[in-house]
Design a protein around this motif. Structure first.
Motif, PDB file in Angstrom:
ATOM      1  N   ASN A  11       5.280  -9.901  26.518  1.00 42.36           N
ATOM      2  CA  ASN A  11       4.132 -10.655  25.809  1.00 42.36           C
ATOM      3  C   ASN A  11       3.097 -10.476  26.698  1.00 42.36           C
ATOM      4  O   ASN A  11       2.106 -10.903  26.334  1.00 42.36           O
ATOM      5  N   VAL A  12       3.251 -10.102  28.183  1.00 43.06           N
ATOM      6  CA  VAL A  12       2.086  -9.975  28.977  1.00 43.06           C
ATOM      7  C   VAL A  12       2.092  -8.797  29.570  1.00 43.06           C
ATOM      8  O   VAL A  12       2.995  -8.050  29.887  1.00 43.06           O
ATOM      9  N   ALA A  13       0.387  -8.470  29.612  1.00 41.51           N
ATOM     10  CA  ALA A  13       0.373  -7.178  30.602  1.00 41.51           C
ATOM     11  C   ALA A  13      -0.585  -7.984  31.537  1.00 41.51           C
ATOM     12  O   ALA A  13      -1.449  -8.629  31.353  1.00 41.51           O
ATOM     13  N   TRP A  14      -0.759  -7.296  32.888  1.00 40.00           N
ATOM     14  CA  TRP A  14      -1.728  -7.737  33.808  1.00 40.00           C
ATOM     15  C   TRP A  14      -1.883  -6.404  34.793  1.00 40.00           C
ATOM     16  O   TRP A  14      -1.258  -5.516  35.033  1.00 40.00           O
ATOM     17  N   ARG A  15      -3.026  -6.959  35.475  1.00 40.49           N
ATOM     18  CA  ARG A  15      -3.436  -5.970  36.672  1.00 40.49           C
ATOM     19  C   ARG A  15      -4.018  -6.886  37.613  1.00 40.49           C
ATOM     20  O   ARG A  15      -4.634  -7.817  37.344  1.00 40.49           O
ATOM     21  N   ALA A  21      -6.055 -11.340  39.589  1.00 40.10           N
ATOM     22  CA  ALA A  21      -5.318 -10.819  38.411  1.00 40.10           C
ATOM     23  C   ALA A  21      -6.107 -11.105  37.258  1.00 40.10           C
ATOM     24  O   ALA A  21      -6.524 -12.346  37.030  1.00 40.10           O
ATOM     25  N   VAL A  22      -5.736 -10.249  36.149  1.00 42.87           N
ATOM     26  CA  VAL A  22      -6.369 -10.340  34.659  1.00 42.87           C
ATOM     27  C   VAL A  22      -5.064 -10.334  33.877  1.00 42.87           C
ATOM     28  O   VAL A  22      -4.399  -9.134  34.096  1.00 42.87           O
ATOM     29  N   VAL A  23      -4.811 -11.354  33.142  1.00 41.76           N
ATOM     30  CA  VAL A  23      -3.676 -11.164  32.468  1.00 41.76           C
ATOM     31  C   VAL A  23      -4.040 -11.368  30.935  1.00 41.76           C
ATOM     32  O   VAL A  23      -4.624 -12.170  30.308  1.00 41.76           O
ATOM     33  N   LEU A  24      -3.190 -10.403  30.123  1.00 39.11           N
ATOM     34  CA  LEU A  24      -3.579 -10.259  28.767  1.00 39.11           C
ATOM     35  C   LEU A  24      -2.150 -10.757  27.954  1.00 39.11           C
ATOM     36  O   LEU A  24      -1.063 -10.234  28.296  1.00 39.11           O
ATOM     37  N   HIS A  25      -2.364 -11.832  27.058  1.00 35.21           N
ATOM     38  CA  HIS A  25      -1.118 -12.379  26.249  1.00 35.21           C
ATOM     39  C   HIS A  25      -1.149 -11.592  25.033  1.00 35.21           C
ATOM     40  O   HIS A  25      -2.245 -11.476  24.262  1.00 35.21           O
ATOM     41  N   ALA A  26      -0.254 -10.624  24.739  1.00 36.09           N
ATOM     42  CA  ALA A  26      -0.263  -9.717  23.685  1.00 36.09           C
ATOM     43  C   ALA A  26      -0.337 -10.491  22.314  1.00 36.09           C
ATOM     44  O   ALA A  26      -1.112  -9.885  21.203  1.00 36.09           O
ATOM     45  N   ASP A  27       0.420 -11.630  22.308  1.00 37.74           N
ATOM     46  CA  ASP A  27       0.611 -12.312  20.615  1.00 37.74           C
ATOM     47  C   ASP A  27      -0.891 -12.919  20.545  1.00 37.74           C
ATOM     48  O   ASP A  27      -1.085 -12.937  19.267  1.00 37.74           O
TER      49      ASP A  27
END
Length: 132
Positions: A11-15, A21-27
């Motif tokens: 569910n998570v993409a991050w850089r 860090a920047v974290v994106l929650h896909a759902d």
């Protein structure tokens, strides 16, 4: 029984950029920013799932001048990540050793300890649609 935590990979993409860090929650399309200390803890969980005790022990060894409140601050940070569904926990019978952990580059000092934080920035879809 102990609980081992890890980044919720499905569910998570991050850089990491500029030590944060920047974290994106896909759902939910929500994205979050972690401060420098939160990022270092996040990388540990991403690379080496571990228990809260193991993560706190790592932080205490990595940040030798950390305050006595470090375990409580790490616990609050992990709880916040769980509530946001950015990490997940699994019950394990034996925690064992956490494995290889991130070390400061030779000749460099780790950053000064500050409470790890996660801050919600908003929803990626709204950002894209707004044209900002």
């Amino acid at each position: 029984m102990a609980t081992r935590y890890r980044v919720h990979d499905t569910n998570v993409a991050w850089r990491v950029a500029d030590d944060e860090a920047v974290v994106l929650h896909a759902d939910s399309s929500a994205y979050y920013g972690l401060n420098q200390i939160g990022t270092l803890l996040w990388v540990q969980l991403a690379e080496h799932p571990m228990t809260l005790e193991q993560l706190s022990a790592w932080a205490e060894s990595f940040f030798p001048a950390a305050p006595p409140s470090l375990p409580a601050e790490v616990s609050a940070f992990v709880q916040g990540l769980l509530e946001l569904n950015l990490i997940e926990g699994e019950e394990i019978a034996d925690a064992g050793e956490p494995g290889t952990t991130l070390r400061a580059a030779e000749g460099s000092e780790p950053p000064l300890w500050e409470a790890p934080t996660v801050e919600r920035f908003g929803e990626l879809e709204k950002l894209i649609l707004s044209g900002e």
